[in-house]
Design a protein around this motif. Structure first.
Motif, PDB file in Angstrom:
ATOM      1  N   VAL A  86       0.966  -1.220  -0.012  1.00 45.83           N
ATOM      2  CA  VAL A  86      -0.118   0.136  -0.090  1.00 45.83           C
ATOM      3  C   VAL A  86       1.120   1.176   0.107  1.00 45.83           C
ATOM      4  N   ALA A  96      -7.470   1.361   3.798  1.00 45.08           N
ATOM      5  CA  ALA A  96      -7.200   0.121   2.713  1.00 45.08           C
ATOM      6  C   ALA A  96      -6.515  -1.085   3.631  1.00 45.08           C
ATOM      7  N   VAL A 242      -1.648  -1.210  -4.076  1.00 45.51           N
ATOM      8  CA  VAL A 242      -2.828   0.018  -3.709  1.00 45.51           C
ATOM      9  C   VAL A 242      -1.830   1.430  -3.946  1.00 45.51           C
ATOM     10  N   PHE A 486      -3.799  -1.085  -7.993  1.00 44.32           N
ATOM     11  CA  PHE A 486      -5.194  -0.668  -7.547  1.00 44.32           C
ATOM     12  C   PHE A 486      -5.013   0.824  -7.008  1.00 44.32           C
ATOM     13  N   ALA A 488      -5.933   4.436  -5.531  1.00 45.58           N
ATOM     14  CA  ALA A 488      -7.048   4.639  -4.682  1.00 45.58           C
ATOM     15  C   ALA A 488      -7.121   6.196  -4.227  1.00 45.58           C
ATOM     16  N   GLY A 505     -10.702   3.570   0.030  1.00 48.01           N
ATOM     17  CA  GLY A 505      -9.512   2.579   0.426  1.00 48.01           C
ATOM     18  C   GLY A 505     -10.071   1.458   0.816  1.00 48.01           C
ATOM     19  N   ILE A 508     -11.116  -0.574  -2.279  1.00 48.36           N
ATOM     20  CA  ILE A 508      -9.941  -0.996  -2.910  1.00 48.36           C
ATOM     21  C   ILE A 508      -9.668  -2.329  -2.384  1.00 48.36           C
ATOM     22  N   VAL A 512      -8.968  -5.804  -3.943  1.00 43.87           N
ATOM     23  CA  VAL A 512      -7.716  -6.559  -3.896  1.00 43.87           C
ATOM     24  C   VAL A 512      -7.842  -8.012  -3.437  1.00 43.87           C
TER      25      VAL A 512
END
Ligand code: FAD
Length: 521
Positions: A86, A96, A242, A486, A488, A505, A508, A512
């Motif tokens: 992330v 997230a 992410v 991804f 976000a 978040g 997403i 994922v």
């Protein structure tokens, strides 16, 4: 089933729990001793009349009926879970990460800036007119752009996720439970840093990793799939990445563009910050000279159409401060924040206008999809060229801005680095200046006293929304071209504001998890 009682009270009565519980018992025709639990579930202020009223909705549990379970989050330990990278510890990256943990994945959270404690020193230095650390400032560092802010938690995109859960998550990590029932909840810059570090602690205590001063400077791609990111000479790998880097990370848009990864120019908004004495806004909104002891600092929300385009107030901070929000010394950018008590003598707000693709079409040939980013950057550089030394910001009295006159002096301000008189109406792109001018005049007709010598416009408010989208597939929420990537939050162009970025978040993280499951990662 609990009973709901709605009461309309004076601000003083609404602050007195004994009083409103007694009034609720009376309304239900029961004895106060029969009440097992009474809790406020909604609170809003109605200031349309001279005597402002507070509307309270109270949930009343009687005798032995089952009471709501206390708030509790039970995060699993994910030390051995599939690793997901992330990038960015703003609300999108933090939420997230928390959701990935709930789903059994191990977030490796990379943040270019410093932890909140060290970041505070860098921010104090910026306010004193000192150096701006390009990786540790109002935009970058633990908690992202929302850490040193007003912490307004209002969002128009409640349907995009579980709004109540997001608020409960903040309460679990130390926010005042009143955010669960206030009509316009906010946390305040004095409280946010602790909540943010508690969230990071939850992530690390449950097996995730949080790495500060870890700036991502490259992507590792294999046959159309992202397998990791570069931090200095290191490669950090994960089943998915992410990308939650916010909209101030211009280097990330440039990196994506240079790596041939699709980004898209999009419309956005820019303008100024406007600041009034708080007592003036109070007197306009509460229709009386003093707001008194029991009412909060008043706010406003204004919208108009000027020359076919929107002009609107944005991120209003009652009882707040204007802050220097630039990420390097070539720019001048301001924003606003408030402490939880909203007790400064000033009310500030962004006042921005729509910027459309056609406004920066002339930059398309040279800058391609980054043309809006360049336009935004030029606006900030113009402000810098028309300002004083260091973080001193260009400003004009509101009455002078509307009349197209020079300001020979400026009123008092909350902006610590200081202001210098400047003809903002002259150096801003004409369309922007003209729409802001007529927008402010319109607002002056809606709120008598809004256009005044006592108020000031400060340049520039340019980071309200991103000029670039990192496009994602509407079903998988993955980047349209790169598998496993991804985008976000606000920087991706799919959110605006703390809660909306947090909800994005979470969404997403769920996308994922679906992706990892489908590929057995
Ligand atoms: C002063 C101020 C006041 C605000 N007040 C409010 C408010 O009251 N209410 C509200 O809803 N919104 C407010 N906002 C806006 C809000 O903060 C943002 O909408 C929100 O933080 C966006 O969340 P995000 O996670 O998408 O991105 P961000 O919060 O911008 O977080 C992105 C993170 O990514 C990190 N990053 C960037 N590039 C890299 C890289 N290459 N490698 C590693 N890490 C990287 C950054 O350091 C940053 O921490 C305010 C913003 C500011 C600046």
């Amino acid at each position: 089933m609990p009973k709901i009682v709605t009461l309309q009270l004076s601000p003083k009565q609404a602050a007195d729990e004994k009083f409103y519980v007694a009034r609720a018992a009376e309304r239900l025709g029961i004895r106060q001793s029969d009440i097992a639990l009474a809790r406020v579930v909604k609170r809003s202020i109605d200031a349309r009349q001279r005597m402002a009223k507070v509307n309270l909705s109270i949930e009343v549990y009687i005798d032995k009926e089952p009471q709501p379970a206390p708030l509790h989050f039970d995060y699993p330990v994910v030390e051995h879970g599939t690793e997901v990278v992330v990038v960015g510890s703003g609300p999108a990256g933090l939420f997230a990460s928390l959701r990935l943990i709930e789903l059994g994945y191990r977030p490796i959270l990379l943040e270019r800036g410093k932890s909140v404690l060290s970041r505070k020193h860098d921010i104090a230095q910026i306010n004193r007119g000192g150096e701006i650390n390009p990786d540790s400032n109002y935009a970058f560092g633990e908690g992202g752009a929302g850490t040193f802010s007003d912490g307004k938690l209002f969002t128009r995109s409640k349907k995009r996720g579980d709004y109540n859960k997001a608020l409960q998550t903040l309460v679990w990590h130390g926010a005042n439970p009143a955010i669960l029932y206030e009509a316009h909840p906010h946390i305040g810059t004095d409280k946010l840093p602790r909540i943010i570090s508690n969230i990071c602690r939850t992530i690390t205590e449950h097996g995730g990793r949080v790495l500060f001063e870890s700036k991502v400077s490259g992507f590792v791609l294999k046959e159309g799939r992202i397998t990791g990111v570069k931090v200095g000479n290191d490669t950090i790998e994960g089943a998915a990445v992410v990308l939650a880097t916010g909209h101030s990370a211009r280097d990330i848009y440039e990196l994506l563009h240079a790596s041939g990864i699709a980004v898209e120019a999009k419309p956005f908004a820019m303008g100024v910050r406007i600041e009034h004495p708080q007592r003036l806004i109070d007197s306009i909104q509460y229709h009386r000279d003093e707001r008194g002891e029991w009412l909060p600092a008043a706010s406003y929300s204004l919208v108009s159409q000027e020359a076919g385009r929107g002009v609107y107030s944005f991120c209003m901070c009652p009882g707040g401060f204007i802050v220097p929000a630039m990420t390097n010394t070539q720019q001048l950018v301001v924003n606003g924040m408030s402490p939880s008590g909203r007790n400064s003598a000033f009310a500030n707000s962004g006042l921005v206008t729509e910027i459309r693709l056609e406004d920066f079409a002339y930059l398309r040939e040279e800058w391609g999809e980054l043309a809006g980013l360049r336009y935004q950057q030029m606006f900030e550089e113009l402000a810098r060229q028309n300002s004083g030394e260091r973080q001193i910001a260009p400003a004009q009295r509101v009455s002078d801005f509307v009349a197209g006159r020079e300001s020979h002096s400026l009123p008092r301000t909350s902006y610590i680095p200081g202001l210098t008189p400047s003809r903002l109406d002259r150096w801003m792109p004409e369309g922007i200046a003209e729409r802001l001018r007529s927008g402010i005049a319109t607002f002056g007709r809606k709120m008598k006293g809004f256009v005044t010598d006592e108020a000031v416009v400060v340049g520039v408010e340019s980071r309200t929304s991103t000029p670039v989208r990192i496009p994602r597939d509407s079903e998988t929420l993955m980047h349209i071209e790169v598998e496993g990537l991804f985008p976000a939050g606000e920087g991706a162009g799919y959110a605006g504001g703390i809660i909306s970025a947090a909800l994005d978040g979470e969404r997403i993280a769920e996308a994922v998890a679906r992706y990892c499951k489908a590929h057995n990662y």
